[in-house]
Each structure stands twice: as structure tokens, then as C-alpha cells.
Design an enzyme around this catalytic site. Structure first.
Site, mmCIF file in Angstrom:
data_model
loop_
_atom_site.group_PDB
_atom_site.id
_atom_site.type_symbol
_atom_site.label_atom_id
_atom_site.label_comp_id
_atom_site.label_asym_id
_atom_site.label_seq_id
_atom_site.Cartn_x
_atom_site.Cartn_y
_atom_site.Cartn_z
ATOM 1 N N GLU A 40 -25.254 50.407 31.279
ATOM 2 C CA GLU A 40 -25.133 50.430 32.729
ATOM 3 C C GLU A 40 -23.656 50.573 33.100
ATOM 4 O O GLU A 40 -22.784 50.019 32.434
ATOM 5 C CB GLU A 40 -25.702 49.139 33.312
ATOM 6 C CG GLU A 40 -25.710 49.113 34.840
ATOM 7 C CD GLU A 40 -26.250 47.798 35.412
ATOM 8 O OE1 GLU A 40 -26.821 47.834 36.501
ATOM 9 O OE2 GLU A 40 -26.086 46.749 34.749
ATOM 10 N N LYS A 113 -32.691 51.825 39.825
ATOM 11 C CA LYS A 113 -32.806 50.379 39.611
ATOM 12 C C LYS A 113 -33.510 49.697 40.789
ATOM 13 O O LYS A 113 -33.099 49.833 41.943
ATOM 14 C CB LYS A 113 -31.419 49.778 39.415
ATOM 15 C CG LYS A 113 -31.407 48.311 39.036
ATOM 16 C CD LYS A 113 -29.964 47.851 38.784
ATOM 17 C CE LYS A 113 -29.898 46.421 38.301
ATOM 18 N NZ LYS A 113 -28.487 45.997 38.060
ATOM 19 N N CYS A 153 -30.786 46.309 33.365
ATOM 20 C CA CYS A 153 -30.103 45.029 33.519
ATOM 21 C C CYS A 153 -30.956 43.933 34.163
ATOM 22 O O CYS A 153 -31.832 43.362 33.519
ATOM 23 C CB CYS A 153 -28.800 45.250 34.301
ATOM 24 S SG CYS A 153 -27.581 43.920 34.110
#
Length: 264
Positions: A40, A113, A153
Site C-alpha cells: 500500500e 479500498k 490494509c
């Protein structure tokens, strides 16, 4: 198939990070890996949280996307491009996006995301929603050995996302976990996702002290469907790699058919 994750300590300079990514991708491919994962925020860990807005690209064009397509084609690999900032409809904000390229350099999947990180403890504070627009769709692709589920994440803390992906052979988690939260939860959560989904998990982190003062946890790792850590890199720049064994996935799912026993 041999797969690999690239751990970086990205800087506020895009050109530096692109050069580092190129070098490490070439090293991983030279070792025989055919699916490569970047972390990321690999293009930029800015001095300000708004710096990523300044380098955001429109979908389908720009130097970051051109570089990833070129490297996938040149190396003949599947390239999962960590995350890059793409332009969003809301002014002053971006989408934190994973783009996937096939060995011909064609973009074949995209994931924005969904879960945006927020954390505040003492002097440490983060709020991604200030500069990022959340996505709303799960995404996966077929890399020839089965389904590869995409996550980023903070998504790691939401097991329902991985259930929504359906049955996967591999889950990838490009990340920039903070040192504080990573030390407490990173490995536990990754191993849980591998065990409950009975699949491999390839997790790829930022791993060290950044120019902006932030410290990321690193510990990029490959975990098998039984929850065993096969390879790990604690801090610094480097590569984590190993093989996806389809027969092991099948064997575990046959002996412990938890996925077939689901009720809800």
C-alpha cells in the site's frame, strides 16, 4: 506457482519509489516468482496526508499505471500493484486503489479500498477519510491457480469482506500498518484470515521509519491455509516469497470441510 511480496520504505519522492519498486520487482521475478505484490502507498509516503492528492492519476493513464503495465509485460508476471492514488469525484480526495495487470501488461482487475483507517492514541492519529473516498465493491481475479481475492490494509479487520469474496485460493493484503497496531494485531489477523478461509494469504507491508516520521510495522509474510507462516521479512526493504500448493488447499478443505459447514 511461486509468488512474492515486495516490502518497501517509501519516501515523499515518487521517482525514488518507482525506481525502488522496479528494482525489487526485477529481483523477485528473477527468483522465479510469477505473481508479484507491491505494498500500500508504494508510490508515496508524503510529508502531508494531502500530498497523494497532488500525484493522483485518472484511471487508465499516468506514469504509475504505465510503469506497472510495463513491468508486468516485461517480466511476464501477474502484478498486483499495491495501491496508488486515483482521482476521485470529490475535490481534494483520492481513491486508494489496487490495480492488477496480467503477464501481457493488461489491467484485468481493480479494487478501491472499502474500509478507511482511523486511529487515535496519544500523539498518534490517522484519519484516511479526510483525503480518501471509500470504495463499495469487492474484487477478485483468476491467476491460473484459482481465485485471488483483493483487500487493502485496514480491510483485514473485517472478515465479512473475505466471506463476500467467496472461496479463494489466495488472499492478498497490501498494507502500511502502523507500528503500534501491527505489533499488536497484524500476524494474528492474517493467520486468522488464512485459517478461516482455508487459503494462502500474501501480506505485503511498508516496513520501517519513513522520512515523514511515521513508522510502519513491515512483517510482510506468506501464510499457508493451515495458518503456518512460510516466510516473513520483519523490517527493511526486501522480498517475501513461496509457492502456492493447490493440493494442500484441497487436502485441508477435504479433511476439515469448514467452508461447507457454514450456516450463516
Amino acid at each position: 506457482m511461486k509468488i512474492a511480496a515486495i516490502q518497501m520504505i517509501s519516501t515523499p519522492v515518487l521517482a525514488e519509489n518507482m525506481a525502488t519498486a522496479r528494482r525489487l520487482l526485477q529481483e523477485a521475478a528473477a527468483s522465479g516468482a510469477k505473481l508479484l505484490l507491491l505494498p500500500e502507498y508504494w508510490p508515496l509516503m508524503g510529508l502531508q496526508e494531502t500530498d497523494k492528492v497532488d500525484i493522483a492519476e485518472p484511471a487508465g493513464e499516468g506514469p504509475m499505471q504505465d510503469m506497472m503495465a510495463e513491468m508486468a509485460s516485461k517480466l511476464g508476471v501477474w502484478l498486483i500493484g499495491g495501491t496508488i492514488p486515483l482521482q476521485a469525484a470529490q475535490p481534494g480526495k483520492v481513491l486508494n486503489t489496487t490495480l492488477v495487470y496480467d503477464p501481457q501488461g493488461q489491467q484485468i482487475a481493480r479494487y478501491d479500498k472499502i474500509h478507511l483507517f482511523g486511529f487515535s492514541k496519544g500523539e498518534e492519529s490517522y484519519e484516511e477519510a479526510r483525503t480518501i473516498v471509500a470504495g463499495n465493491q469487492v474484487s477478485s481475479f483468476d491467476a491460473g491457480f484459482g481465485k485471488v481475492g483483493l483487500s487493502i490494509c485496514y480491510d483485514l479487520r473485517f472478515p465479512e469482506l473475505f466471506r463476500a469474496l467467496g472461496t479463494s485460493s489466495l488472499i492478498v493484503v497490501p498494507a502500511a500498518f502502523t507500528y503500534t497496531t501491527g505489533q499488536a494485531h497484524w500476524e494474528i489477523l492474517l493467520r486468522a484470515r488464512a485459517i478461516e478461509n482455508q487459503c494462502y494469504v500474501l501480506a505485503c507491508g511498508q516496513g520501517g521509519k519513513h522520512v515523514n516520521g511515521r513508522r510502519t510495522w513491515g512483517h510482510s509474510m506468506l501464510i499457508d491455509p493451515w495458518g503456518k507462516v512460510l516466510d516473513v521479512l520483519e523490517e527493511g526493504e526486501g522480498i517475501v516469497s513461496g509457492d502456492v500448493d493447490e493440493s494442500l488447499i484441497a487436502s485441508i478443505r477435504e479433511s476439515l470441510p469448514a467452508l461447507r459447514h457454514r450456516k450463516l
